[in-house]
Design a protein around this motif. Sequence first.
Motif, PDB file in Angstrom:
ATOM      1  N   THR A  62      62.250  21.550  83.398  1.00 54.27           N
ATOM      2  CA  THR A  62      63.698  22.055  83.895  1.00 54.27           C
ATOM      3  C   THR A  62      64.613  21.749  82.463  1.00 54.27           C
ATOM      4  N   GLN A  76      64.979  18.055  81.791  1.00 52.38           N
ATOM      5  CA  GLN A  76      63.480  17.354  81.441  1.00 52.38           C
ATOM      6  C   GLN A  76      63.420  18.003  79.970  1.00 52.38           C
ATOM      7  N   ARG A  77      63.750  19.239  79.668  1.00 56.58           N
ATOM      8  CA  ARG A  77      63.426  19.738  78.283  1.00 56.58           C
ATOM      9  C   ARG A  77      64.295  19.006  77.074  1.00 56.58           C
ATOM     10  N   THR A 131      63.022  10.628  84.172  1.00 58.77           N
ATOM     11  CA  THR A 131      62.821  12.304  84.129  1.00 58.77           C
ATOM     12  C   THR A 131      61.840  12.347  82.893  1.00 58.77           C
ATOM     13  N   ARG A 170      54.224  16.628  83.896  1.00 54.30           N
ATOM     14  CA  ARG A 170      54.139  17.942  84.236  1.00 54.30           C
ATOM     15  C   ARG A 170      53.503  18.804  83.049  1.00 54.30           C
TER      16      ARG A 170
END
Length: 193
Positions: free
Chosen positions: A137, A140-141, A171, A178
């Motif tokens: 997301t 997150q990035r 996060t 992920r």
Amino acid sequence: MTVVTHDNELARRARRGDPEAAADLLTRIRPGVLRYCWAHLGSLGRGDQTPDDVAQDVCLAVFEALPRYQDRGLPFTAFVYRVAAHKVADAHRGASAATTRPIETVPEPIDDGWSPERHAVTADLSRRLLPLLDDLTAAQREIIVLRVAAGLSAEEVGAVIGKSPAAVRMTQSRALARLREWARQHAPDEVVA
């Protein structure tokens, strides 16, 4: 003196016109800003701007805005990476509207102290890692880039994005999980942990 306090003190001194403080501040912020730009723009950059160009624009913008900077108890890096986020966004927008045009002269390269091999390795790493970041997301990035590429603490990242250090860590943990899962699925032989 902590890093945050030291950076804020350097910023106050630089704002008052201390050239040594300004030079020290630039020396401290430039490597993280450069990594941040490389992480967001990739090895080829966007349009006619390379990550090095954008990092230079960030540093220049920070120093042009320094007379208006007010220490409000946040880390100075929060100010720096807000400027960086705007410059990276500008570079992305500029790439969308970029057109090819001839240039009169080729600019001299900036000596960042990196060897050609280090530039090549960094470019290759960016080329391979940027698609992974696209799977995250936006929040997150940004946290991964600020924590890993720019090397900021969870507290500093929280100040940049307006979240608590605990929320930043959570996060980041989800983003790394992920990425590990993606790596297990797409490159199982290369995943160590």
